[in-house]
Design a protein around this motif. Structure first.
Motif, PDB file in Angstrom:
ATOM      1  N   ASP A   1       5.780  11.990  -1.986  1.00 25.60           N
ATOM      2  CA  ASP A   1       4.556  11.208  -1.786  1.00 25.60           C
ATOM      3  C   ASP A   1       3.625  11.553  -2.948  1.00 25.60           C
ATOM      4  O   ASP A   1       2.905  12.554  -2.920  1.00 25.60           O
ATOM      5  CB  ASP A   1       3.923  11.542  -0.431  1.00 25.60           C
ATOM      6  CG  ASP A   1       2.613  10.793  -0.200  1.00 25.60           C
ATOM      7  OD1 ASP A   1       2.125  10.127  -1.132  1.00 25.60           O
ATOM      8  OD2 ASP A   1       2.064  10.899   0.918  1.00 25.60           O
TER       9      ASP A   1
ATOM     10  N   GLY B   1      -2.792  -1.599  -2.722  1.00 20.10           N
ATOM     11  CA  GLY B   1      -1.554  -1.792  -3.467  1.00 20.10           C
ATOM     12  C   GLY B   1      -0.749  -0.516  -3.422  1.00 20.10           C
ATOM     13  O   GLY B   1      -1.291   0.570  -3.178  1.00 20.10           O
TER      14      GLY B   1
ATOM     15  N   TYR C   1      -4.858   2.512  -4.162  1.00 18.55           N
ATOM     16  CA  TYR C   1      -6.165   2.412  -3.497  1.00 18.55           C
ATOM     17  C   TYR C   1      -7.257   2.669  -4.552  1.00 18.55           C
ATOM     18  O   TYR C   1      -7.060   3.476  -5.464  1.00 18.55           O
ATOM     19  CB  TYR C   1      -6.207   3.461  -2.377  1.00 18.55           C
ATOM     20  CG  TYR C   1      -7.435   3.436  -1.531  1.00 18.55           C
ATOM     21  CD1 TYR C   1      -7.564   2.530  -0.482  1.00 18.55           C
ATOM     22  CD2 TYR C   1      -8.484   4.321  -1.773  1.00 18.55           C
ATOM     23  CE1 TYR C   1      -8.706   2.499   0.297  1.00 18.55           C
ATOM     24  CE2 TYR C   1      -9.631   4.301  -1.001  1.00 18.55           C
ATOM     25  CZ  TYR C   1      -9.732   3.384   0.031  1.00 18.55           C
ATOM     26  OH  TYR C   1     -10.870   3.353   0.799  1.00 18.55           O
TER      27      TYR C   1
ATOM     28  N   ILE D   1       5.921   4.640   1.916  1.00 18.33           N
ATOM     29  CA  ILE D   1       6.641   5.768   2.538  1.00 18.33           C
ATOM     30  C   ILE D   1       7.558   5.254   3.647  1.00 18.33           C
ATOM     31  O   ILE D   1       8.712   5.673   3.764  1.00 18.33           O
ATOM     32  CB  ILE D   1       5.655   6.825   3.090  1.00 18.33           C
ATOM     33  CG1 ILE D   1       4.722   7.326   1.992  1.00 18.33           C
ATOM     34  CG2 ILE D   1       6.419   7.998   3.714  1.00 18.33           C
ATOM     35  CD1 ILE D   1       3.540   8.165   2.502  1.00 18.33           C
TER      36      ILE D   1
ATOM     37  N   THR E   1      -2.251  17.057   4.606  1.00 22.31           N
ATOM     38  CA  THR E   1      -2.151  15.891   3.729  1.00 22.31           C
ATOM     39  C   THR E   1      -2.975  14.789   4.373  1.00 22.31           C
ATOM     40  O   THR E   1      -3.528  14.971   5.465  1.00 22.31           O
ATOM     41  CB  THR E   1      -0.685  15.441   3.562  1.00 22.31           C
ATOM     42  OG1 THR E   1      -0.643  14.194   2.846  1.00 22.31           O
ATOM     43  CG2 THR E   1       0.015  15.221   4.891  1.00 22.31           C
ATOM     44  N   PHE E   2      -3.046  13.624   3.716  1.00 21.64           N
ATOM     45  CA  PHE E   2      -3.705  12.491   4.367  1.00 21.64           C
ATOM     46  C   PHE E   2      -2.828  12.009   5.529  1.00 21.64           C
ATOM     47  O   PHE E   2      -1.602  12.008   5.436  1.00 21.64           O
ATOM     48  CB  PHE E   2      -3.961  11.368   3.354  1.00 21.64           C
ATOM     49  CG  PHE E   2      -4.662  10.189   3.956  1.00 21.64           C
ATOM     50  CD1 PHE E   2      -5.851  10.350   4.649  1.00 21.64           C
ATOM     51  CD2 PHE E   2      -4.117   8.917   3.886  1.00 21.64           C
ATOM     52  CE1 PHE E   2      -6.489   9.260   5.237  1.00 21.64           C
ATOM     53  CE2 PHE E   2      -4.757   7.824   4.457  1.00 21.64           C
ATOM     54  CZ  PHE E   2      -5.938   8.001   5.136  1.00 21.64           C
TER      55      PHE E   2
ATOM     56  N   VAL F   1       4.439  16.175  -0.447  1.00 23.89           N
ATOM     57  CA  VAL F   1       3.259  15.534  -1.035  1.00 23.89           C
ATOM     58  C   VAL F   1       2.850  16.306  -2.287  1.00 23.89           C
ATOM     59  O   VAL F   1       2.806  17.549  -2.260  1.00 23.89           O
ATOM     60  CB  VAL F   1       2.093  15.541  -0.017  1.00 23.89           C
ATOM     61  CG1 VAL F   1       0.858  14.864  -0.603  1.00 23.89           C
ATOM     62  CG2 VAL F   1       2.512  14.869   1.276  1.00 23.89           C
TER      63      VAL F   1
ATOM     64  N   ASN G   1       0.852  -1.197   0.000  1.00 21.91           N
ATOM     65  CA  ASN G   1       0.000   0.000   0.000  1.00 21.91           C
ATOM     66  C   ASN G   1       0.886   1.245   0.000  1.00 21.91           C
ATOM     67  O   ASN G   1       2.109   1.139   0.170  1.00 21.91           O
ATOM     68  CB  ASN G   1      -0.952  -0.001   1.224  1.00 21.91           C
ATOM     69  CG  ASN G   1      -0.190  -0.151   2.517  1.00 21.91           C
ATOM     70  OD1 ASN G   1       0.559   0.733   2.899  1.00 21.91           O
ATOM     71  ND2 ASN G   1      -0.347  -1.294   3.184  1.00 21.91           N
ATOM     72  N   GLY G   2       0.253   2.400  -0.145  1.00 21.32           N
ATOM     73  CA  GLY G   2       1.011   3.646  -0.237  1.00 21.32           C
ATOM     74  C   GLY G   2       1.610   4.087   1.081  1.00 21.32           C
ATOM     75  O   GLY G   2       2.588   4.850   1.093  1.00 21.32           O
ATOM     76  N   THR G   3       1.051   3.632   2.183  1.00 18.61           N
ATOM     77  CA  THR G   3       1.601   3.986   3.497  1.00 18.61           C
ATOM     78  C   THR G   3       2.923   3.242   3.710  1.00 18.61           C
ATOM     79  O   THR G   3       3.942   3.844   4.064  1.00 18.61           O
ATOM     80  CB  THR G   3       0.600   3.613   4.612  1.00 18.61           C
ATOM     81  OG1 THR G   3      -0.685   4.129   4.263  1.00 18.61           O
ATOM     82  CG2 THR G   3       1.029   4.174   5.956  1.00 18.61           C
TER      83      THR G   3
ATOM     84  N   GLN H   1      -1.258  10.770  -4.870  1.00 12.98           N
ATOM     85  CA  GLN H   1      -2.389  11.405  -5.540  1.00 12.98           C
ATOM     86  C   GLN H   1      -2.010  11.926  -6.932  1.00 12.98           C
ATOM     87  O   GLN H   1      -2.835  12.568  -7.581  1.00 12.98           O
ATOM     88  CB  GLN H   1      -2.907  12.564  -4.676  1.00 12.98           C
ATOM     89  CG  GLN H   1      -3.320  12.114  -3.273  1.00 12.98           C
ATOM     90  CD  GLN H   1      -3.884  13.246  -2.412  1.00 12.98           C
ATOM     91  OE1 GLN H   1      -3.897  14.405  -2.815  1.00 12.98           O
ATOM     92  NE2 GLN H   1      -4.341  12.901  -1.224  1.00 12.98           N
TER      93      GLN H   1
HETATM   94  C1  LIG Z   1      -1.148  11.666   0.054  1.00 13.26           C
HETATM   95  C2  LIG Z   1      -1.324  10.248   0.461  1.00 13.26           C
HETATM   96  N1  LIG Z   1      -0.303   9.589   1.026  1.00 13.26           N
HETATM   97  C3  LIG Z   1      -0.415   8.303   1.391  1.00 13.26           C
HETATM   98  C4  LIG Z   1      -1.577   7.597   1.201  1.00 13.26           C
HETATM   99  C5  LIG Z   1      -1.647   6.198   1.692  1.00 13.26           C
HETATM  100  O1  LIG Z   1      -1.912   5.252   0.715  1.00 13.26           O
HETATM  101  P1  LIG Z   1      -2.600   3.849   1.105  1.00 13.26           P
HETATM  102  O2  LIG Z   1      -4.013   4.104   1.469  1.00 13.26           O
HETATM  103  O3  LIG Z   1      -2.443   3.024  -0.123  1.00 13.26           O
HETATM  104  O4  LIG Z   1      -1.813   3.278   2.255  1.00 13.26           O
HETATM  105  C6  LIG Z   1      -2.667   8.245   0.590  1.00 13.26           C
HETATM  106  C7  LIG Z   1      -3.957   7.605   0.275  1.00 13.26           C
HETATM  107  O5  LIG Z   1      -4.582   6.813   0.753  1.00 13.26           O
HETATM  108  C8  LIG Z   1      -2.549   9.597   0.238  1.00 13.26           C
HETATM  109  O6  LIG Z   1      -3.578  10.264  -0.321  1.00 13.26           O
END
Ligand SMILES: Cc1ncc(COP(=O)(O)O)c(C=O)c1O
Length: 360
Positions: free
Chosen positions: A153, A190, A179, A64, A85-86, A131, A59-61, A156
């Protein structure tokens, strides 16, 4: 008439059959983790971005977290990161063992700048996370001149570019989320990270698999964080569509402009030479929540993002003492995302603007 904030279904509809065929082939093949589909997707993503290496992760988290650790960020280090940011962007810094140092954003672009990052630097800072917010590239080349590694990051911003270079090719490492609501979606979770640095890519590959390169010796305490074969197979069907989808999103943004949206709300300032991916179409108005309620009464979905910025979230108490971020606080209160998708029709954009005209 209802106009939804996203439309993830319509663009995928013509691809359903191809996706089902690829999914069936993966099931038939019997390889589900780190097999040929992930390898091929990593090559294709790297080629799309014009970078040396792509590493698929869960996943995107995690992307990072792994990016920071692969760059050498150690427990106790400080990492400068925006608060607007998220939540995952900052959560990942803490998960990597570092202390987030919150920086402000520019109220016109909504992204960090070299000045806002510089104001947050300390002698303990070892990396910057910037970001590409809402799909518009941050000024990464300027940030890299500050002399610290930059994680972009780009969760998006897949499909965006700055000065002809793709978002995701701008930082020392870039990270992505697939996502289902993202510009390049998969059918679950993913993510990926990309870099030109072969050593960073190599460490990231080990970290995503428990810190091991060969499943026998374990060099790091890593993660179980792999993109799976089914998701990679789906992403391989969708990646060739991405540029066309981004064109559709840019067309929708143009349609808002042609309908005169700027008379009623404030649009983001786009840096010269930026081609945003318009993941979200976010405008600003002092009475944003009132407008969101009025739009909803008219069948138009809109939403405020990050209303409580991260430095004000309870879990961030240990890192936010004395932090004052004026532009972040103001944007958190006044932003609202309006409907955006690759297939948003000009008549729909016009209907949103007509509603805004009535409400402002
Ligand atoms: C800016 C940003 N960083 C990180 C994430 C984390 O990605 P994920 O939900 O795939 O872990 C997201 C979105 O969900 C995001 O919008």
């Amino acid at each position: 008439m209802t106009i939804s904030l996203f439309d993830t279904e319509t663009p995928l509809a013509p691809l359903r059959e191809a996706i089902q065929e690829r999914v069936a082939a993966v099931i038939e093949g019997g390889a589900y983790i780190l097999g040929p589909e992930v390898e091929a997707f990593e090559r294709e993503l790297a080629a799309f971005l014009g970078v040396g290496h792509a590493v698929g992760v869960a996943n995107g988290t995690d992307a990072i977290v792994i990016a920071l650790r692969a760059l050498g960020v150690r427990p106790g280090d400080e990492v400068v990161v925006p608060s607007f940011t998220f939540y995952a962007t900052v959560e990942a810094v803490v998960t990597a063992g570092a202390r987030p140092r919150f920086c402000d954003v520019d109220s016109a672009t909504r992204n960090v700048t070299a000045e806002t990052v510089r104001a947050a630097l300390t002698p303990s800072t070892t990396a910057i996370v910037a970001v590409d917010l809402f799909g518009c590239p941050a000024p990464i080349p300027e940030l890299r001149q500050l002399g610290l590694p930059v994680v972009e990051d780009a969760a998006q911003a897949l499909g965006a570019s700055l000065d002809g270079e793709r978002a995701g090719a701008l930082g020392d490492v870039a990270t992505f989320s697939f996502y289902p609501s993202k510009n390049l979606p998969c059918f679950g979770d993913g993510g990926a990270l990309t870099t030109d640095d072969a050593e960073v890519a190599e460490v990231a590959r080990a970290l995503r698999f428990h810190g091991s390169r060969d499943k026998q010796s374990f060099h790091y305490v890593g993660y179980n964080s792999r993109l799976d074969e089914l998701q990679a197979a789906i992403l391989r069907v969708l990646l060739p569509e991405l540029d066309g989808w981004c064109e559709g999103r840019r067309g929708a943004a143009e349609a808002y402009g042609e309908a005169g949206i700027e008379r009623y709300v404030t649009l983001p300032a786009l840096p010269a030479q930026a081609e945003p991916a318009w993941h979200l179409y976010v405008v600003v108005h002092p009475r944003a929540d009132e407008l969101i309620a009025g739009l909803s009464e008219r069948g138009i979905q809109a939403r405020g993002y990050y209303r409580v910025p991260i430095h004000r979230q309870p879990a961030m108490g240990p890192f936010s003492d004395g932090v004052m971020l004026a532009a972040t606080d103001e944007l958190a209160r006044t932003n609202m995302a309006l409907p955006m998708s690759p297939v948003l029709a000009p008549e729909q954009a016009q209907a949103v603007v007509t509603a805004l005209a009535e409400l402002t």
